[in-house]
Write a protein that holds these residues in place. Structure first.
Motif, PDB file in Angstrom:
ATOM      1  N   GLU A 161      30.512  31.062  60.421  1.00 19.78           N
ATOM      2  CA  GLU A 161      30.321  29.662  60.015  1.00 19.78           C
ATOM      3  C   GLU A 161      31.642  29.066  59.532  1.00 19.78           C
ATOM      4  O   GLU A 161      31.974  27.925  59.848  1.00 19.78           O
ATOM      5  CB  GLU A 161      29.270  29.594  58.906  1.00 19.78           C
ATOM      6  N   ARG A 162      32.419  29.865  58.793  1.00 19.04           N
ATOM      7  CA  ARG A 162      33.723  29.405  58.316  1.00 19.04           C
ATOM      8  C   ARG A 162      34.651  29.087  59.479  1.00 19.04           C
ATOM      9  O   ARG A 162      35.361  28.093  59.460  1.00 19.04           O
ATOM     10  CB  ARG A 162      34.360  30.479  57.427  1.00 19.04           C
ATOM     11  N   ASN A 163      34.650  29.944  60.501  1.00 24.85           N
ATOM     12  CA  ASN A 163      35.508  29.712  61.664  1.00 24.85           C
ATOM     13  C   ASN A 163      35.135  28.414  62.380  1.00 24.85           C
ATOM     14  O   ASN A 163      36.015  27.664  62.811  1.00 24.85           O
ATOM     15  CB  ASN A 163      35.435  30.895  62.627  1.00 24.85           C
ATOM     16  N   GLN A 223      32.032  31.708  48.808  1.00 20.41           N
ATOM     17  CA  GLN A 223      30.902  32.603  49.083  1.00 20.41           C
ATOM     18  C   GLN A 223      31.389  33.917  49.684  1.00 20.41           C
ATOM     19  O   GLN A 223      30.908  34.994  49.323  1.00 20.41           O
ATOM     20  CB  GLN A 223      29.909  31.939  50.030  1.00 20.41           C
ATOM     21  N   ILE A 224      32.335  33.826  50.597  1.00 26.25           N
ATOM     22  CA  ILE A 224      32.880  35.024  51.233  1.00 26.25           C
ATOM     23  C   ILE A 224      33.585  35.890  50.197  1.00 26.25           C
ATOM     24  O   ILE A 224      33.407  37.104  50.157  1.00 26.25           O
ATOM     25  CB  ILE A 224      33.814  34.644  52.401  1.00 26.25           C
ATOM     26  N   LEU A 273      36.607  14.258  56.904  1.00 25.32           N
ATOM     27  CA  LEU A 273      37.530  15.383  56.832  1.00 25.32           C
ATOM     28  C   LEU A 273      37.445  16.051  55.454  1.00 25.32           C
ATOM     29  O   LEU A 273      37.416  17.283  55.355  1.00 25.32           O
ATOM     30  CB  LEU A 273      38.963  14.923  57.118  1.00 25.32           C
ATOM     31  N   ALA A 274      37.385  15.258  54.405  1.00 26.77           N
ATOM     32  CA  ALA A 274      37.279  15.812  53.049  1.00 26.77           C
ATOM     33  C   ALA A 274      35.974  16.586  52.872  1.00 26.77           C
ATOM     34  O   ALA A 274      35.959  17.650  52.228  1.00 26.77           O
ATOM     35  CB  ALA A 274      37.382  14.687  52.014  1.00 26.77           C
ATOM     36  N   THR A 275      34.896  16.085  53.446  1.00 24.87           N
ATOM     37  CA  THR A 275      33.606  16.784  53.376  1.00 24.87           C
ATOM     38  C   THR A 275      33.687  18.132  54.082  1.00 24.87           C
ATOM     39  O   THR A 275      33.225  19.146  53.559  1.00 24.87           O
ATOM     40  CB  THR A 275      32.494  15.921  53.997  1.00 24.87           C
ATOM     41  N   LEU A 276      34.282  18.140  55.266  1.00 26.12           N
ATOM     42  CA  LEU A 276      34.449  19.394  56.002  1.00 26.12           C
ATOM     43  C   LEU A 276      35.323  20.367  55.218  1.00 26.12           C
ATOM     44  O   LEU A 276      35.042  21.570  55.158  1.00 26.12           O
ATOM     45  CB  LEU A 276      35.066  19.136  57.382  1.00 26.12           C
ATOM     46  N   GLN A 305      33.289  21.914  52.504  1.00 25.11           N
ATOM     47  CA  GLN A 305      32.411  22.945  53.055  1.00 25.11           C
ATOM     48  C   GLN A 305      33.189  24.228  53.310  1.00 25.11           C
ATOM     49  O   GLN A 305      32.699  25.333  53.041  1.00 25.11           O
ATOM     50  CB  GLN A 305      31.766  22.462  54.359  1.00 25.11           C
ATOM     51  N   LEU A 306      34.398  24.087  53.801  1.00 28.50           N
ATOM     52  CA  LEU A 306      35.255  25.241  54.066  1.00 28.50           C
ATOM     53  C   LEU A 306      35.589  25.966  52.755  1.00 28.50           C
ATOM     54  O   LEU A 306      35.509  27.196  52.679  1.00 28.50           O
ATOM     55  CB  LEU A 306      36.535  24.782  54.772  1.00 28.50           C
ATOM     56  N   ASN A 307      35.908  25.210  51.725  1.00 24.51           N
ATOM     57  CA  ASN A 307      36.210  25.796  50.419  1.00 24.51           C
ATOM     58  C   ASN A 307      34.993  26.521  49.842  1.00 24.51           C
ATOM     59  O   ASN A 307      35.117  27.607  49.270  1.00 24.51           O
ATOM     60  CB  ASN A 307      36.707  24.734  49.438  1.00 24.51           C
ATOM     61  N   ASP A 308      33.808  25.915  49.989  1.00 24.74           N
ATOM     62  CA  ASP A 308      32.579  26.541  49.504  1.00 24.74           C
ATOM     63  C   ASP A 308      32.316  27.859  50.233  1.00 24.74           C
ATOM     64  O   ASP A 308      31.932  28.853  49.617  1.00 24.74           O
ATOM     65  CB  ASP A 308      31.378  25.603  49.674  1.00 24.74           C
TER      66      ASP A 308
END
Length: 180
Positions: free
Chosen positions: A101-103, A174-175, A161-164, A167-170
């Motif tokens: 999902e991160r990728n 989690q990882i 872009l900021a939302t994405l 999500q990437l930071n979240d």
């Protein structure tokens, strides 16, 4: 004071699990006192003292300390404001699924970054050049309006872009939590 109240709440929760089994032993016990719980001079709740132990409403004390409560089955789960309570759905994802999902989101961030950059060059910046190179044109008001619309669209793209990125930071968090 906040640490004291937090410690008190945690202790009450831990002791509460034990006292649930011993509830029958509390029946008929004498209340030895009634204490007021305050935070910053404001009354939060009252606690009763039975056999030297304080019993207070967990929700009132937790809210006063900025913690939130959720109930899952016979568990009361406390979390601070900036800490998300893990849900059953978030716990079911494996490390591999989170990384996949991160990728995907990382690809989307990369594409959206390129779109924002290209849009700024081809839309917003071009209108600036057109307006500055033709100062006597009668269509400048129309160009300026079009430029403003392009700037609004650019801001929307930047928000996406900021939302994405968030999500990437979240997902990164989690990882990292799963790896430890």
């Amino acid at each position: 004071m906040k640490k004291f109240i937090s410690g008190f709440v945690v202790g009450a929760l831990l002791f509460g699990g034990v006292s649930a089994f011993a509830a029958s032993s509390l029946i008929g016990q004498k209340v030895q006192g009634l204490f007021t719980i305050e935070k910053g001079g404001t009354k939060v709740a009252e606690a009763v003292i039975i056999n030297g132990s304080a019993y207070a409403p967990v929700r009132a004390v937790a809210e006063a300390t900025g913690a939130s409560l959720t109930v899952e089955g016979k568990k009361i789960i406390m979390s601070s404001e900036n800490e998300k309570v893990p849900t059953a759905a978030s716990n079911t994802k494996t490390l591999a699924e989170l990384q996949a999902e991160r990728n995907k989101i990382a690809e989307q961030v990369e594409k959206k970054t390129a779109i924002v950059s290209e849009f700024k060059k081809t839309q917003v910046d071009n209108w600036d050049v057109l307006i500055s190179e033709n100062p006597n044109s009668t269509t400048i008001p129309q160009w300026e309006n079009t430029k403003k619309e392009s700037e609004k669209m650019l801001e929307q793209l930047k928000t996406e872009l900021a939302t994405l990125q968030q999500q990437l930071n979240d997902l990164d968090a989690q990882i990292a939590a799963l790896k430890h």
